[in-house]
Scaffold this motif. Structure first.
Motif, PDB file in Angstrom:
ATOM      1  N   HIS A   1      -7.083   3.433   2.415  1.00 48.08           N
ATOM      2  CA  HIS A   1      -7.724   4.535   3.127  1.00 48.08           C
ATOM      3  C   HIS A   1      -9.239   4.515   2.958  1.00 48.08           C
ATOM      4  O   HIS A   1      -9.974   4.867   3.899  1.00 48.08           O
ATOM      5  N   ALA A   2      -9.721   4.109   1.812  1.00 46.76           N
ATOM      6  CA  ALA A   2     -11.170   3.991   1.609  1.00 46.76           C
ATOM      7  C   ALA A   2     -11.747   2.917   2.531  1.00 46.76           C
ATOM      8  O   ALA A   2     -12.820   3.102   3.122  1.00 46.76           O
ATOM      9  N   SER A   3     -11.022   1.807   2.685  1.00 46.70           N
ATOM     10  CA  SER A   3     -11.519   0.751   3.583  1.00 46.70           C
ATOM     11  C   SER A   3     -11.504   1.220   5.035  1.00 46.70           C
ATOM     12  O   SER A   3     -12.404   0.891   5.803  1.00 46.70           O
ATOM     13  N   PHE A   4     -10.495   2.008   5.417  1.00 46.34           N
ATOM     14  CA  PHE A   4     -10.476   2.580   6.762  1.00 46.34           C
ATOM     15  C   PHE A   4     -11.675   3.511   6.958  1.00 46.34           C
ATOM     16  O   PHE A   4     -12.358   3.456   7.983  1.00 46.34           O
ATOM     17  N   ALA A   5     -11.922   4.379   5.989  1.00 45.82           N
ATOM     18  CA  ALA A   5     -13.011   5.353   6.106  1.00 45.82           C
ATOM     19  C   ALA A   5     -14.382   4.667   6.145  1.00 45.82           C
ATOM     20  O   ALA A   5     -15.244   5.031   6.951  1.00 45.82           O
ATOM     21  N   LEU A   6     -14.585   3.677   5.291  1.00 45.87           N
ATOM     22  CA  LEU A   6     -15.882   2.991   5.250  1.00 45.87           C
ATOM     23  C   LEU A   6     -16.140   2.184   6.520  1.00 45.87           C
ATOM     24  O   LEU A   6     -17.254   2.183   7.041  1.00 45.87           O
ATOM     25  N   SER A   7     -15.112   1.512   7.019  1.00 42.32           N
ATOM     26  CA  SER A   7     -15.311   0.736   8.246  1.00 42.32           C
ATOM     27  C   SER A   7     -15.512   1.662   9.448  1.00 42.32           C
ATOM     28  O   SER A   7     -16.301   1.357  10.348  1.00 42.32           O
ATOM     29  N   ALA A   8     -14.840   2.801   9.461  1.00 42.58           N
ATOM     30  CA  ALA A   8     -15.050   3.775  10.540  1.00 42.58           C
ATOM     31  C   ALA A   8     -16.455   4.383  10.452  1.00 42.58           C
ATOM     32  O   ALA A   8     -17.120   4.580  11.475  1.00 42.58           O
TER      33      ALA A   8
ATOM     34  N   ALA B   1       0.836  -1.207   0.000  1.00 41.25           N
ATOM     35  CA  ALA B   1       0.000   0.000   0.000  1.00 41.25           C
ATOM     36  C   ALA B   1       0.867   1.253   0.000  1.00 41.25           C
ATOM     37  O   ALA B   1       0.478   2.279  -0.560  1.00 41.25           O
ATOM     38  N   LEU B   2       2.038   1.178   0.605  1.00 41.97           N
ATOM     39  CA  LEU B   2       2.953   2.319   0.571  1.00 41.97           C
ATOM     40  C   LEU B   2       3.571   2.505  -0.805  1.00 41.97           C
ATOM     41  O   LEU B   2       3.890   3.624  -1.199  1.00 41.97           O
ATOM     42  N   ARG B   3       3.728   1.439  -1.544  1.00 44.57           N
ATOM     43  CA  ARG B   3       4.364   1.490  -2.878  1.00 44.57           C
ATOM     44  C   ARG B   3       3.387   1.851  -3.994  1.00 44.57           C
ATOM     45  O   ARG B   3       3.800   2.413  -5.001  1.00 44.57           O
ATOM     46  N   SER B   4       2.129   1.482  -3.840  1.00 44.94           N
ATOM     47  CA  SER B   4       1.139   1.675  -4.898  1.00 44.94           C
ATOM     48  C   SER B   4       0.134   2.750  -4.503  1.00 44.94           C
ATOM     49  O   SER B   4      -0.620   2.568  -3.540  1.00 44.94           O
ATOM     50  N   PRO B   5       0.074   3.844  -5.264  1.00 43.02           N
ATOM     51  CA  PRO B   5      -0.911   4.882  -4.949  1.00 43.02           C
ATOM     52  C   PRO B   5      -2.360   4.377  -5.016  1.00 43.02           C
ATOM     53  O   PRO B   5      -3.194   4.771  -4.200  1.00 43.02           O
ATOM     54  N   THR B   6      -2.648   3.490  -5.946  1.00 44.44           N
ATOM     55  CA  THR B   6      -4.001   2.956  -6.069  1.00 44.44           C
ATOM     56  C   THR B   6      -4.359   2.094  -4.860  1.00 44.44           C
ATOM     57  O   THR B   6      -5.440   2.242  -4.279  1.00 44.44           O
ATOM     58  N   LEU B   7      -3.457   1.209  -4.478  1.00 44.22           N
ATOM     59  CA  LEU B   7      -3.702   0.362  -3.321  1.00 44.22           C
ATOM     60  C   LEU B   7      -3.756   1.180  -2.037  1.00 44.22           C
ATOM     61  O   LEU B   7      -4.529   0.876  -1.135  1.00 44.22           O
ATOM     62  N   HIS B   8      -2.975   2.239  -1.990  1.00 46.03           N
ATOM     63  CA  HIS B   8      -3.003   3.135  -0.834  1.00 46.03           C
ATOM     64  C   HIS B   8      -4.375   3.813  -0.713  1.00 46.03           C
ATOM     65  O   HIS B   8      -4.913   3.953   0.389  1.00 46.03           O
ATOM     66  N   ALA B   9      -4.933   4.197  -1.854  1.00 40.79           N
ATOM     67  CA  ALA B   9      -6.281   4.792  -1.856  1.00 40.79           C
ATOM     68  C   ALA B   9      -7.323   3.771  -1.409  1.00 40.79           C
ATOM     69  O   ALA B   9      -8.247   4.105  -0.657  1.00 40.79           O
ATOM     70  N   VAL B  10      -7.181   2.518  -1.844  1.00 39.08           N
ATOM     71  CA  VAL B  10      -8.089   1.452  -1.421  1.00 39.08           C
ATOM     72  C   VAL B  10      -7.979   1.245   0.089  1.00 39.08           C
ATOM     73  O   VAL B  10      -8.984   1.069   0.778  1.00 39.08           O
TER      74      VAL B  10
END
Length: 87
Positions: free
Chosen positions: A55-62, A44-53
Motif C-alpha cells: 500500500h505504501a508503494s501504491f500511495a507513493l507512486s500515485a 501481501a495478503l498473508r503478511s501484514p508487513t508486506l501488505h503495508a509495503v
C-alpha cells in the motif's frame, strides 16, 4: 554552502523523477508488479508487513503521478493545463 535542493545534480534528479513519462511508468510498473509477479499479491495478503509495503508503494507512486498534475510552486510543470487534464 547551498542547500542540497539547489545543486544541479539534485535538480536534474528531481526533473527526471517528475517527468510525466517517468511518473506514468513508475505507477504502471508498481501496479503490474504487485498483481502480475507470481506470488507477490498472495504474499501481501498473508503478511501484514508486506501488505503495508504494498500500500505504501501504491500511495507513493500515485503521489508521484499527481505531483505532475498539481505542479507545486515555484517549480515549473512539464505539461500545459489541457495536457494535465488528459494525463
Amino acid at each position: 554552502m547551498a542547500p542540497i535542493a539547489r545543486t544541479s545534480a539534485a535538480r536534474a534528479c528531481y526533473r527526471a523523477l517528475t517527468h510525466p513519462v517517468t511518473a506514468l511508468a513508475v505507477s504502471t510498473a508498481v501496479v503490474f508488479a504487485w498483481h502480475l509477479v507470481p506470488g507477490w499479491y498472495v504474499e501481501a495478503l498473508r503478511s501484514p508487513t508486506l501488505h503495508a509495503v504494498q500500500h505504501a508503494s501504491f500511495a507513493l507512486s500515485a503521489a508521484l503521478g499527481w505531483w505532475v498534475v498539481i505542479d507545486p510552486r515555484p517549480l515549473h510543470a512539464w505539461l500545459s493545463y489541457p495536457t494535465r487534464i488528459a494525463f
